[in-house]
Design an enzyme around this catalytic site. Structure first.
Site, PDB file in Angstrom:
ATOM      1  N   SER A  86      -8.301   4.093   0.953  1.00  0.00           N
ATOM      2  CA  SER A  86      -8.124   4.093  -0.501  1.00  0.00           C
ATOM      3  C   SER A  86      -8.303   2.737  -1.181  1.00  0.00           C
ATOM      4  O   SER A  86      -8.205   2.645  -2.407  1.00  0.00           O
ATOM      5  CB  SER A  86      -6.742   4.654  -0.863  1.00  0.00           C
ATOM      6  OG  SER A  86      -5.702   3.826  -0.376  1.00  0.00           O
TER       7      SER A  86
ATOM      8  N   LYS B 246       1.850   4.316  -5.961  1.00  0.00           N
ATOM      9  CA  LYS B 246       1.005   3.118  -6.100  1.00  0.00           C
ATOM     10  C   LYS B 246       1.131   2.524  -7.504  1.00  0.00           C
ATOM     11  O   LYS B 246       1.117   1.297  -7.665  1.00  0.00           O
ATOM     12  CB  LYS B 246      -0.443   3.464  -5.762  1.00  0.00           C
ATOM     13  CG  LYS B 246      -0.639   3.770  -4.284  1.00  0.00           C
ATOM     14  CD  LYS B 246      -2.069   4.150  -3.943  1.00  0.00           C
ATOM     15  CE  LYS B 246      -2.205   4.386  -2.439  1.00  0.00           C
ATOM     16  NZ  LYS B 246      -3.577   4.743  -2.050  1.00  0.00           N
TER      17      LYS B 246
END
EC number: 3.4.21.53
Length: 323
Positions: A221, A266
């Site tokens: 990611s 996140k």
């Protein structure tokens, strides 16, 4: 009456013990929580040696930061903990089998994460070089339908091709492919390119190096942020405009940005790191807005070009597409 009271008391104690035991048992879920963020334009030290994460032969400085984001995974979760985490937007409760598939050992999963991490850097470099307009070579990876591993594809049905995107219209029909094989141009008829194993590699005139030895991270990611870091490192000007920019998203060699897991965690971790801007894959926008701090701009991106354009627009005081 006294005997009945004792019976009721013992029953209540037994129920309490069974309830406590049930609440203390591990459940088949894991918990995602905010993890650390790392500035890919910076450096980290290991055993007294400084490792600059992204470097090039000719570099341009930036005043801001480009921070990749991570999540922590708590593997052992009791029922009472799961209930507590479920009530908080800061955490995500995920079925264990989605993170740790049955039949795969922790070593297998660690190897997969490491492979994905390496691939994300390779894809990021190719996406960045493609965005910068560097020439590409389309190479055959494995023998297939008359093509031979090592062939370099130069034309399809007489039309020159320079990227994998150029081949999209020829994916499902038989074509005549011109390749360079052993230094000689060769025509190969009857090729269905959708069945061929091909890769596109751009020339690198910048001497780009990505050093992640100091980062204990895995998975795919970070690709978008690595690609942005490369673009910022090798071009004049400050893509961050002095801001703390965080983000996430898988990236393919063509610069397309895909969705990831743990977006809410996140964003929370990025807020703790002081991020002004968060770059979110379009596929994750609906989840991203549920935890977005009021002073953080959540930018919707589908490609590397989207992300660069958005940062340039923000630097110029313009508008961007938000989640």
């Amino acid at each position: 009456m006294r005997r009945r009271g004792i019976t009721v008391l013992l029953g209540a104690v037994l129920v309490a013990l069974l309830t406590w035991q049930a609440l203390s048992m591990d459940v088949a879920y894991v918990v995602f929580s905010p993890g650390p963020t790392e500035d890919v334009l910076g450096a980290e030290e290991v055993d007294g040696v400084e490792h600059q994460i992204i470097s090039a032969d000719t570099e341009y400085p930036s005043e801001g930061q480009l921070r990749l984001t991570t999540v922590r995974v708590k593997q052992s979760v009791t029922l009472v903990q799961a209930l507590r985490y479920w009530l908080s937007n800061e955490y995500a409760i995920v079925p264990r089998d989605l993170v740790y598939p049955p039949g795969e050992s922790e070593e297998d999963i660690a190897e997969e994460q490491e492979a994905d991490w390496a691939e994300s850097q390779s894809n990021a470099e190719q996406a960045a070089l493609g965005y910068l307009g560097e020439p590409a070579t389309i190479e055959v990876v494995a023998d297939s339908g008359g093509l031979v591993a090592g062939d370099v594809v130069t034309a399809v049905d007489g039309t020159a091709v320079t990227s994998l995107q150029d081949l999209a219209d020829y994916a499902d029909s038989e074509t005549t492919v011109t390749v360079t094989r052993g230094g000689t141009a060769t025509e190969v008829p009857g090729v269905v390119l959708g069945q061929a194993d091909l890769k596109s590699t751009h020339e690198d005139p910048y001497g780009i190096e990505i050093d992640t030895e100091a980062l204990d991270i895995g998975g795919p990611s970070a690709g978008l942020i690595f690609a942005l870091g490369i673009v910022d490192r090798v071009t004049e000007g400050d893509l961050t405009d002095g801001k703390v920019v965080a983000g996430t998203g898988e990236i393919d060699p063509e610069g397309n940005v895909g969705g990831i897991g743990g977006i809410q965690q996140k964003i929370t971790g990025s807020a703790e790191a002081g991020a002004d801007v968060f770059l979110a894959p379009a596929a994750n926008c609906s989840d991203a807005v549920t935890v977005a701090p009021g002073d953080m701009t959540i930018v919707k991106v589908e490609t590397l070009e989207d992300a660069v354009s958005a940062l340039e627009s923000l630097a110029a005081g313009g508008e961007v597409t938000t989640c």
